[in-house]
Write a protein that holds these residues in place. Sequence first.
Motif, PDB file in Angstrom:
ATOM      1  N   ALA A   1       0.824  -1.205   0.000  1.00  0.00           N
ATOM      2  CA  ALA A   1       0.000   0.000   0.000  1.00  0.00           C
ATOM      3  C   ALA A   1       0.861   1.259   0.000  1.00  0.00           C
ATOM      4  CB  ALA A   1      -0.931  -0.012   1.214  1.00  0.00           C
ATOM      5  N   SER A   2       1.951   1.223   0.749  1.00  0.00           N
ATOM      6  CA  SER A   2       2.840   2.381   0.790  1.00  0.00           C
ATOM      7  C   SER A   2       3.494   2.621  -0.559  1.00  0.00           C
ATOM      8  CB  SER A   2       3.906   2.168   1.875  1.00  0.00           C
ATOM      9  OG  SER A   2       3.320   1.996   3.137  1.00  0.00           O
ATOM     10  N   MET A   3       3.857   1.548  -1.231  1.00  0.00           N
ATOM     11  CA  MET A   3       4.484   1.703  -2.552  1.00  0.00           C
ATOM     12  C   MET A   3       3.506   2.332  -3.541  1.00  0.00           C
ATOM     13  SD  MET A   3       6.174  -1.253  -4.962  1.00  0.00           S
ATOM     14  CE  MET A   3       4.620  -2.112  -5.069  1.00  0.00           C
ATOM     15  N   LYS A   4       2.247   1.920  -3.461  1.00  0.00           N
ATOM     16  CA  LYS A   4       1.261   2.497  -4.375  1.00  0.00           C
ATOM     17  C   LYS A   4       1.107   3.987  -4.130  1.00  0.00           C
ATOM     18  CE  LYS A   4      -3.457   1.845  -5.996  1.00  0.00           C
ATOM     19  NZ  LYS A   4      -4.698   1.056  -5.885  1.00  0.00           N
ATOM     20  N   LEU A   5       1.021   4.362  -2.866  1.00  0.00           N
ATOM     21  CA  LEU A   5       0.908   5.777  -2.546  1.00  0.00           C
ATOM     22  C   LEU A   5       2.170   6.540  -2.924  1.00  0.00           C
ATOM     23  CD1 LEU A   5      -0.809   5.531   0.959  1.00  0.00           C
ATOM     24  CD2 LEU A   5      -1.857   6.233  -1.178  1.00  0.00           C
ATOM     25  N   TYR A   6       3.311   5.896  -2.718  1.00  0.00           N
ATOM     26  CA  TYR A   6       4.584   6.536  -3.024  1.00  0.00           C
ATOM     27  C   TYR A   6       4.704   6.801  -4.521  1.00  0.00           C
ATOM     28  CZ  TYR A   6       9.650   7.277  -2.938  1.00  0.00           C
ATOM     29  OH  TYR A   6      10.902   7.793  -3.060  1.00  0.00           O
ATOM     30  N   MET A   7       4.367   5.823  -5.330  1.00  0.00           N
ATOM     31  CA  MET A   7       4.439   6.004  -6.785  1.00  0.00           C
ATOM     32  C   MET A   7       3.427   7.057  -7.241  1.00  0.00           C
ATOM     33  SD  MET A   7       6.824   3.865  -7.665  1.00  0.00           S
ATOM     34  CE  MET A   7       6.613   3.688  -9.424  1.00  0.00           C
ATOM     35  N   GLY A   8       2.242   7.036  -6.608  1.00  0.00           N
ATOM     36  CA  GLY A   8       1.253   8.039  -6.971  1.00  0.00           C
ATOM     37  C   GLY A   8       1.704   9.444  -6.648  1.00  0.00           C
ATOM     38  N   MET A   9       2.376   9.597  -5.502  1.00  0.00           N
ATOM     39  CA  MET A   9       2.882  10.925  -5.138  1.00  0.00           C
ATOM     40  C   MET A   9       3.946  11.392  -6.122  1.00  0.00           C
ATOM     41  SD  MET A   9       3.174  10.588  -1.000  1.00  0.00           S
ATOM     42  CE  MET A   9       4.042  12.144  -0.911  1.00  0.00           C
ATOM     43  N   ALA A  10       4.747  10.430  -6.604  1.00  0.00           N
ATOM     44  CA  ALA A  10       5.755  10.817  -7.601  1.00  0.00           C
ATOM     45  C   ALA A  10       5.083  11.341  -8.869  1.00  0.00           C
ATOM     46  CB  ALA A  10       6.660   9.622  -7.913  1.00  0.00           C
ATOM     47  N   GLY A  11       4.017  10.663  -9.317  1.00  0.00           N
ATOM     48  CA  GLY A  11       3.300  11.151 -10.492  1.00  0.00           C
ATOM     49  C   GLY A  11       2.668  12.501 -10.256  1.00  0.00           C
TER      50      GLY A  11
ATOM     51  N   ILE B   1      11.480   6.837 -10.845  1.00  0.00           N
ATOM     52  CA  ILE B   1      11.702   6.074  -9.619  1.00  0.00           C
ATOM     53  C   ILE B   1      12.110   4.662  -9.991  1.00  0.00           C
ATOM     54  CG2 ILE B   1      10.638   5.172  -7.512  1.00  0.00           C
ATOM     55  CD1 ILE B   1       8.765   7.505  -7.520  1.00  0.00           C
ATOM     56  N   THR B   2      13.238   4.239  -9.466  1.00  0.00           N
ATOM     57  CA  THR B   2      13.696   2.870  -9.719  1.00  0.00           C
ATOM     58  C   THR B   2      12.752   1.893  -9.034  1.00  0.00           C
ATOM     59  OG1 THR B   2      15.972   3.667  -9.760  1.00  0.00           O
ATOM     60  CG2 THR B   2      15.632   1.285  -9.473  1.00  0.00           C
ATOM     61  N   PRO B   3      12.282   0.895  -9.707  1.00  0.00           N
ATOM     62  CA  PRO B   3      11.339  -0.057  -9.092  1.00  0.00           C
ATOM     63  C   PRO B   3      11.927  -0.698  -7.828  1.00  0.00           C
ATOM     64  CG  PRO B   3      11.438  -0.364 -11.465  1.00  0.00           C
ATOM     65  CD  PRO B   3      12.548   0.586 -11.130  1.00  0.00           C
ATOM     66  N   PHE B   4      11.097  -0.891  -6.835  1.00  0.00           N
ATOM     67  CA  PHE B   4      11.524  -1.498  -5.578  1.00  0.00           C
ATOM     68  C   PHE B   4      10.386  -2.375  -5.065  1.00  0.00           C
ATOM     69  CE2 PHE B   4       9.441   2.427  -4.569  1.00  0.00           C
ATOM     70  CZ  PHE B   4       8.698   2.178  -3.433  1.00  0.00           C
ATOM     71  N   ASP B   5      10.705  -3.161  -4.039  1.00  0.00           N
ATOM     72  CA  ASP B   5       9.741  -4.094  -3.435  1.00  0.00           C
ATOM     73  C   ASP B   5       9.088  -4.979  -4.487  1.00  0.00           C
ATOM     74  OD1 ASP B   5      10.257  -3.159  -0.935  1.00  0.00           O
ATOM     75  OD2 ASP B   5       8.507  -1.847  -0.803  1.00  0.00           O
ATOM     76  N   SER B   6       9.889  -5.398  -5.428  1.00  0.00           N
ATOM     77  CA  SER B   6       9.330  -6.249  -6.491  1.00  0.00           C
ATOM     78  C   SER B   6       9.161  -7.696  -6.053  1.00  0.00           C
ATOM     79  CB  SER B   6      10.240  -6.185  -7.726  1.00  0.00           C
ATOM     80  OG  SER B   6      11.567  -6.599  -7.387  1.00  0.00           O
ATOM     81  N   ASN B   7       9.794  -8.074  -4.940  1.00  0.00           N
ATOM     82  CA  ASN B   7       9.723  -9.466  -4.482  1.00  0.00           C
ATOM     83  C   ASN B   7       8.684  -9.680  -3.395  1.00  0.00           C
ATOM     84  OD1 ASN B   7      11.900 -10.168  -6.182  1.00  0.00           O
ATOM     85  ND2 ASN B   7      13.396  -9.532  -4.617  1.00  0.00           N
ATOM     86  N   LEU B   8       7.825  -8.695  -3.145  1.00  0.00           N
ATOM     87  CA  LEU B   8       6.805  -8.861  -2.116  1.00  0.00           C
ATOM     88  C   LEU B   8       5.790  -9.916  -2.525  1.00  0.00           C
ATOM     89  CD1 LEU B   8       6.079  -5.137  -1.124  1.00  0.00           C
ATOM     90  CD2 LEU B   8       7.341  -6.838   0.187  1.00  0.00           C
TER      91      LEU B   8
END
Length: 878
Positions: A445-455, A504-511
């Motif tokens: 959930a944090s990653m989704k919000l984080y990517m959205g904030m970047a956009g 943003i470099t992709p992260f948390d791809s192994n979750l």
Amino acid sequence: MSSVSEGVVQIGKLLVHIAENGHSFELDCDEYTLVEAVQRFLESASGIQLNDQLLLCLDMKLESQRPLSAYKLPSEDQEVFLFNKARIRSNSQRPAPEQAEIIEIQDPPSPSPSHSPHPLDDALDPALKALPSYERQFRYHYQRGHVIYNRTQVRYEACDRILRELKVQERALEIAGGNLDHYYRMILQNYMNFVKCYSQQHQSHSNLLVNFAKVIEKLRSCKLLPALQTSNRKCLLDFVKEENLQKLVEDCSSSHVQFENKVSEFKHEFGELKCKVENLFSSKAAFHIRELEATIKDHQRYLIEQKSIMQALSKDVNTVKKLVDDCLISQLSSSLRPHDAVSALGPMYDGHDKSYLPKMQACERAIFSLLDFCKNKKNEMNIFVHIYMQEIAYSQFTIKDVRYKFSVFTEALNRQNDQFEHLKVIRGIGPAYRACLAEVVRRKASMKLYMGMAGQLAEKLATKRDAEVRRREEFLKVHSSYIPRDILASMGLYDTPNQCDVNITPFDSNLLDIDISDLDRYAPECLVGLSSKNEKHGTSKGLYSMSNDGSQSTEFEENAVDSSEKYDSDDLVEGSELVEIAGTSKLEVENAKLKAELASAIALICSISPEYECESLDDSKVESLLKNAAEKTVEALHLKDEYGKHLQSMLKIKQMQCESYEKRIKELEQRLSDQYLQGNKTSVDGDTSNFALPTVKPDDSKSEISGDGEAHMPHVSTEAMDEVSCASSSLHVKLELSKQSKGFDENMTDSSGMLNPQLDSSMLEPHHDEGHPCDKEGKDGGMVLATSSMAMSMTQPLNALPSETAVEPGLDSKISADLVLELQSALAEKSELHSAIAEKSTQLDETETKLKTLMDEVAKLGRELENNRKLLDESQVS
């Protein structure tokens, strides 16, 4: 004692009291006298060996090798007590009965004529012959009374001395009891801390042993996610070696029982010590010294009575002596004959023999009885002091022994805690597994919000770039007609801002691919722990920490897991709340926020160390937590009310400013209209044959406003008036004027976006020297224009007004330009005020929403605490 300046030895008297019998010694010494010298003197004076002497001054022990100055001795207000260590041993004999050293005074011998002959002994008259005999008897009575009085006084002083010794012994007991109380309080505090620590650990270990089988079954029944399963790991129990668990539990159980038995014995021993010490403090002597002191003072009346009798006996002796002397010198008067004197002395003699002397003897017997009573009390006190000091010595010995045992039991406590550490690890597997899955959900959930904030950030930067590009183009459009293009290019004014790319470099791809709904399926809530207290503590603490606004991390106790941190969604989605970001809807954004918060709370509950399940929250702590939550709620509501009042006051101030600006704008519009009408009237009067306005060249009609050097008024060419009406109605004129005013307002509003004037005092308060036109004046102006035979139809737009007024004679163009600037400033300020009021209203709504959410969380916390308390009561009953 004398104490003088530097270089002079402090000399004084040192008062030493013997505790066992109350005797006191006073010796001359100075500040450099060693304690050993004092002990030598006391050894010779009291007979107590130096090695058996224990000297105490208040709570300080006097060491033999140190001088008296180390203890601020000698001093008038300090006294030293000597305790005989030989007497306080358990095998020592009781003190001998008190022997009062009293000097016995014998009665005087009976009077005899042979021992004290008198000339009247040979007189022929029997009456004269009896006078010397009376004199000798009266003297004997006086002497005997004096002896009785002296014996009584000696015994009374002995009683007073015994009373002083009893008071000394009483103070000695207070000193010894205070010394014991000092060590007992320290050992009692250590014991209470040990019992508290042991009780918590004992309950925790008991729960581990009782619930261990259930924990094993739950770990066996909880299967791992398919993505996590391997050939050797299918369930949570596979994380440990199952074959060693049974032996581990047996060893822990045996050690637990043995240590419990040892602690029980230690508690019993300390209980006996506590009972003995408390009884020792509450015990008193068999009698009260204050009552004895009052009795001795009451017996002082016997001495006073004896003194009065002695005075009467002395007076009678003087009387008979005077009669005898008068008879010897033959100076008896005719009125006083020897027979009369003898008859008068007879009753006096009977009074001595039957009244005075028996009373003095009775007083003596009363004082003798008092002395015997004091001796008995002194003997009782000596025995009481002896026994009391023995009990104090035994209690101090026991305290030392208990103090040594504390270190042993503390070490055993730590050793057993280490032994149970393996069981704690097994119990913590379930909560840790659930916490890890919750952390996965939170990170997604944090990653989704984080990517959205970047956009969203990229969109904001692109918007700002577009605004900057438009501003540069408008600037060049205005000034390029005056400055050559090559000069502008040399200045670098043709450059444009570059595009901003947010990557943003992709992260948390192994979750793991799990959602919040999968937590209870793969890691049920029962894995968190069997104790409802632990759940209650975790839930309440987690919700309580999330209810606080801010980005501070929740601080845990010593054993809290480091990975359990407070999740603050406000920091993560700051500025993106209820905003569509990165192609997601507002509902999706809010849903992601709620998922992150819920997952954070679950991880926080699971991450709290099981070590606190027994000590975390009892009933008093639950009440304290609820009380703190209620206090914070009240405080938040109070702050909300205060902030609401603040916003209301600001809103009121802004509204007042808006009203002032509107009033000022109306005045400026009226003044501008009056000036325009006056200018038209002057033009018509000067040239009545010309029905059209003179045509003005476009280049001459440019009007620029450069408040900041960046804004200008756009050029609008004027057109000749092609229509003249001599019969226009006043209504038509008024409508035209209102349209012009409205067009002027709109024009000023458009241009105000490019101006940023400063607010001056004229925008807050109208000038008192300016006229304030009213509606009536406006109507009159309209009528004048309407009734004029040369009235014109004002069809030109009002933005051509500066050009027209510039060519009209009698119209001051500078004043008009100033009025336009002032009007534009007022409109800009009005727009800003409206924006500020809207922003404050939005903030107030947001604050009320947050407070409502906080109240819901507090209510939910209260319900959960109540449910958990009921579960705890049911589990304890079962």
